[in-house]
Design a protein around this motif. Sequence first.
Motif, PDB file in Angstrom:
ATOM      1  N   GLY A  34      24.445 -40.518  -9.752  1.00  0.00           N
ATOM      2  CA  GLY A  34      24.400 -41.911 -10.182  1.00  0.00           C
ATOM      3  C   GLY A  34      24.858 -42.066 -11.622  1.00  0.00           C
ATOM      4  O   GLY A  34      24.570 -41.211 -12.485  1.00  0.00           O
ATOM      5  N   PHE A  35      25.587 -43.138 -11.884  1.00  0.00           N
ATOM      6  CA  PHE A  35      26.069 -43.451 -13.232  1.00  0.00           C
ATOM      7  C   PHE A  35      25.415 -44.758 -13.680  1.00  0.00           C
ATOM      8  O   PHE A  35      25.539 -45.790 -12.999  1.00  0.00           O
ATOM      9  N   ALA A  36      24.721 -44.713 -14.808  1.00  0.00           N
ATOM     10  CA  ALA A  36      24.116 -45.923 -15.367  1.00  0.00           C
ATOM     11  C   ALA A  36      25.180 -46.685 -16.161  1.00  0.00           C
ATOM     12  O   ALA A  36      25.760 -46.151 -17.113  1.00  0.00           O
ATOM     13  N   LEU A  37      25.448 -47.928 -15.748  1.00  0.00           N
ATOM     14  CA  LEU A  37      26.452 -48.763 -16.412  1.00  0.00           C
ATOM     15  C   LEU A  37      25.755 -49.960 -17.066  1.00  0.00           C
ATOM     16  O   LEU A  37      24.656 -50.351 -16.656  1.00  0.00           O
ATOM     17  N   PRO A  38      26.382 -50.572 -18.066  1.00  0.00           N
ATOM     18  CA  PRO A  38      25.771 -51.749 -18.701  1.00  0.00           C
ATOM     19  C   PRO A  38      25.502 -52.874 -17.703  1.00  0.00           C
ATOM     20  O   PRO A  38      24.530 -53.625 -17.848  1.00  0.00           O
ATOM     21  N   SER A  39      26.336 -52.982 -16.666  1.00  0.00           N
ATOM     22  CA  SER A  39      26.195 -54.082 -15.710  1.00  0.00           C
ATOM     23  C   SER A  39      25.460 -53.698 -14.437  1.00  0.00           C
ATOM     24  O   SER A  39      25.257 -54.528 -13.552  1.00  0.00           O
ATOM     25  N   GLY A  40      25.082 -52.432 -14.290  1.00  0.00           N
ATOM     26  CA  GLY A  40      24.410 -52.034 -13.047  1.00  0.00           C
ATOM     27  C   GLY A  40      24.444 -50.519 -12.869  1.00  0.00           C
ATOM     28  O   GLY A  40      24.449 -49.760 -13.845  1.00  0.00           O
ATOM     29  N   ARG A  41      24.522 -50.088 -11.619  1.00  0.00           N
ATOM     30  CA  ARG A  41      24.501 -48.657 -11.314  1.00  0.00           C
ATOM     31  C   ARG A  41      25.579 -48.331 -10.287  1.00  0.00           C
ATOM     32  O   ARG A  41      25.729 -49.034  -9.275  1.00  0.00           O
ATOM     33  N   LEU A  42      26.313 -47.255 -10.553  1.00  0.00           N
ATOM     34  CA  LEU A  42      27.366 -46.771  -9.667  1.00  0.00           C
ATOM     35  C   LEU A  42      26.916 -45.420  -9.111  1.00  0.00           C
ATOM     36  O   LEU A  42      26.531 -44.528  -9.882  1.00  0.00           O
ATOM     37  N   THR A  43      26.963 -45.280  -7.789  1.00  0.00           N
ATOM     38  CA  THR A  43      26.494 -44.048  -7.147  1.00  0.00           C
ATOM     39  C   THR A  43      27.597 -43.471  -6.286  1.00  0.00           C
ATOM     40  O   THR A  43      28.147 -44.158  -5.419  1.00  0.00           O
ATOM     41  N   PHE A  44      27.897 -42.200  -6.516  1.00  0.00           N
ATOM     42  CA  PHE A  44      28.884 -41.483  -5.705  1.00  0.00           C
ATOM     43  C   PHE A  44      28.155 -40.467  -4.843  1.00  0.00           C
ATOM     44  O   PHE A  44      27.232 -39.781  -5.298  1.00  0.00           O
ATOM     45  N   ARG A  45      28.591 -40.335  -3.575  1.00  0.00           N
ATOM     46  CA  ARG A  45      27.987 -39.357  -2.667  1.00  0.00           C
ATOM     47  C   ARG A  45      29.078 -38.706  -1.830  1.00  0.00           C
ATOM     48  O   ARG A  45      29.986 -39.376  -1.320  1.00  0.00           O
ATOM     49  N   ALA A  46      28.975 -37.382  -1.683  1.00  0.00           N
ATOM     50  CA  ALA A  46      29.901 -36.615  -0.843  1.00  0.00           C
ATOM     51  C   ALA A  46      29.091 -35.872   0.207  1.00  0.00           C
ATOM     52  O   ALA A  46      28.078 -35.235  -0.105  1.00  0.00           O
ATOM     53  N   ASP A  47      29.531 -35.944   1.480  1.00  0.00           N
ATOM     54  CA  ASP A  47      28.836 -35.324   2.604  1.00  0.00           C
ATOM     55  C   ASP A  47      29.742 -34.324   3.302  1.00  0.00           C
ATOM     56  O   ASP A  47      30.964 -34.532   3.398  1.00  0.00           O
ATOM     57  N   ALA A  48      29.144 -33.266   3.846  1.00  0.00           N
ATOM     58  CA  ALA A  48      29.857 -32.302   4.681  1.00  0.00           C
ATOM     59  C   ALA A  48      28.971 -31.950   5.867  1.00  0.00           C
ATOM     60  O   ALA A  48      27.751 -31.777   5.716  1.00  0.00           O
ATOM     61  N   ARG A  49      29.572 -31.850   7.070  1.00  0.00           N
ATOM     62  CA  ARG A  49      28.825 -31.541   8.278  1.00  0.00           C
ATOM     63  C   ARG A  49      29.593 -30.497   9.087  1.00  0.00           C
ATOM     64  O   ARG A  49      30.767 -30.707   9.412  1.00  0.00           O
ATOM     65  N   TYR A  50      28.924 -29.389   9.388  1.00  0.00           N
ATOM     66  CA  TYR A  50      29.527 -28.335  10.204  1.00  0.00           C
ATOM     67  C   TYR A  50      28.812 -28.251  11.537  1.00  0.00           C
ATOM     68  O   TYR A  50      27.569 -28.290  11.600  1.00  0.00           O
ATOM     69  N   THR A  51      29.591 -28.124  12.631  1.00  0.00           N
ATOM     70  CA  THR A  51      29.042 -27.941  13.971  1.00  0.00           C
ATOM     71  C   THR A  51      29.792 -26.814  14.652  1.00  0.00           C
ATOM     72  O   THR A  51      31.026 -26.807  14.679  1.00  0.00           O
ATOM     73  N   SER A  52      29.058 -25.845  15.188  1.00  0.00           N
ATOM     74  CA  SER A  52      29.696 -24.716  15.865  1.00  0.00           C
ATOM     75  C   SER A  52      30.192 -25.134  17.254  1.00  0.00           C
ATOM     76  O   SER A  52      29.944 -26.248  17.715  1.00  0.00           O
ATOM     77  N   GLU A  53      30.875 -24.220  17.924  1.00  0.00           N
ATOM     78  CA  GLU A  53      31.460 -24.502  19.237  1.00  0.00           C
ATOM     79  C   GLU A  53      30.392 -24.938  20.236  1.00  0.00           C
ATOM     80  O   GLU A  53      29.275 -24.432  20.245  1.00  0.00           O
ATOM     81  N   SER A  54      30.751 -25.921  21.061  1.00  0.00           N
ATOM     82  CA  SER A  54      29.836 -26.382  22.106  1.00  0.00           C
ATOM     83  C   SER A  54      30.662 -26.816  23.316  1.00  0.00           C
ATOM     84  O   SER A  54      31.888 -26.674  23.331  1.00  0.00           O
ATOM     85  N   TYR A  55      29.988 -27.344  24.319  1.00  0.00           N
ATOM     86  CA  TYR A  55      30.637 -27.710  25.574  1.00  0.00           C
ATOM     87  C   TYR A  55      30.197 -29.115  25.973  1.00  0.00           C
ATOM     88  O   TYR A  55      29.104 -29.560  25.620  1.00  0.00           O
ATOM     89  N   LEU A  63      24.880 -23.630  15.940  1.00  0.00           N
ATOM     90  CA  LEU A  63      24.644 -23.834  14.517  1.00  0.00           C
ATOM     91  C   LEU A  63      25.108 -25.213  14.076  1.00  0.00           C
ATOM     92  O   LEU A  63      26.184 -25.676  14.488  1.00  0.00           O
ATOM     93  N   GLN A  64      24.301 -25.857  13.239  1.00  0.00           N
ATOM     94  CA  GLN A  64      24.686 -27.110  12.610  1.00  0.00           C
ATOM     95  C   GLN A  64      24.202 -27.076  11.166  1.00  0.00           C
ATOM     96  O   GLN A  64      23.097 -26.611  10.873  1.00  0.00           O
ATOM     97  N   ALA A  65      25.047 -27.592  10.275  1.00  0.00           N
ATOM     98  CA  ALA A  65      24.692 -27.640   8.860  1.00  0.00           C
ATOM     99  C   ALA A  65      25.170 -28.965   8.275  1.00  0.00           C
ATOM    100  O   ALA A  65      26.286 -29.413   8.559  1.00  0.00           O
ATOM    101  N   ASN A  66      24.314 -29.583   7.480  1.00  0.00           N
ATOM    102  CA  ASN A  66      24.643 -30.840   6.817  1.00  0.00           C
ATOM    103  C   ASN A  66      24.261 -30.723   5.345  1.00  0.00           C
ATOM    104  O   ASN A  66      23.195 -30.187   5.012  1.00  0.00           O
ATOM    105  N   ALA A  67      25.126 -31.229   4.481  1.00  0.00           N
ATOM    106  CA  ALA A  67      24.832 -31.195   3.055  1.00  0.00           C
ATOM    107  C   ALA A  67      25.431 -32.429   2.396  1.00  0.00           C
ATOM    108  O   ALA A  67      26.469 -32.940   2.834  1.00  0.00           O
ATOM    109  N   TYR A  68      24.735 -32.908   1.355  1.00  0.00           N
ATOM    110  CA  TYR A  68      25.348 -33.961   0.549  1.00  0.00           C
ATOM    111  C   TYR A  68      24.919 -33.805  -0.907  1.00  0.00           C
ATOM    112  O   TYR A  68      23.855 -33.272  -1.221  1.00  0.00           O
ATOM    113  N   TYR A  69      25.802 -34.261  -1.785  1.00  0.00           N
ATOM    114  CA  TYR A  69      25.516 -34.317  -3.220  1.00  0.00           C
ATOM    115  C   TYR A  69      25.700 -35.759  -3.668  1.00  0.00           C
ATOM    116  O   TYR A  69      26.678 -36.414  -3.305  1.00  0.00           O
ATOM    117  N   GLU A  70      24.762 -36.240  -4.471  1.00  0.00           N
ATOM    118  CA  GLU A  70      24.794 -37.633  -4.919  1.00  0.00           C
ATOM    119  C   GLU A  70      24.599 -37.679  -6.424  1.00  0.00           C
ATOM    120  O   GLU A  70      23.715 -37.001  -6.968  1.00  0.00           O
TER     121      GLU A  70
END
Length: 268
Positions: free
Chosen positions: A165-186, A156-163
Amino acid sequence: ALIPNSALFSKPEYLTTFEIGSKNELLNNRLRLNANVYYYDYENRQFTYFTTTSDPAGICPNGSAPQFFGADVVCNVMSNADKLRTYGAELETLWLVSENDRLNLSLSYTDSAAASSQQIQLSIPPGATVPPGAVRSGSNIVVNVKGEQSPRSPELQANAYYEHGFALPSGRLTFRADARYTSESYISGYNYLNPVILPNGIRSGDLYTVEANTKYDATLRFEPGDGHWSINFYGKNLTNEAVKSATDASTTQVEPPRTYGFVISANL
């Protein structure tokens, strides 16, 4: 004429694949949903594993000189798995929640195992305890790999992210958080099947096991309104998970630890 030593070479590897999938854009193209299933049929899949020779002056089955690990005289052998079958399924979604938010999720399931009866010989380290009834050949234990999970094939493998964006007077600020799960392997070859118990009480095969793990990353990116440059701050493996990447049973390598940094980019 020179006659090559056939033990120096592995057989050619053949792969037959079958795959079917579906790609979809839903909710006025705000939701992407892709899915597929597949089947891989390997013949003579190439792999390496460690076995032991009792003659330090001899040669390994592949014609190379043995390596010395303490009292062990070990050969790194390349061989072929007669039959290997792999099937699985993958699912990927990307949801544009709003103008400033997006959510991604991908899942995969893999079942990969040796499909034919095949015996290999694995090293018995000095002082190790061999289970009752085990078949031995000199300083090796004989193992049948049929039905055993393939190396480097987590179920099993699972990947997720949430992103966001914040609109600012001088530009754009983007935050992103990622999570990755991997089951047992050899890790490598079929060494993880080795059932002998080392003098310290550890099962030899456990040295080649990569435990199930979850990793977390985060990024913060700023881009001015003119788009001529950007700066990206990142943190990887935030919980500092120690995940094996390679081992020869005497030394072990792990994937990168917790890492921080930033990257400045320019568009010329």
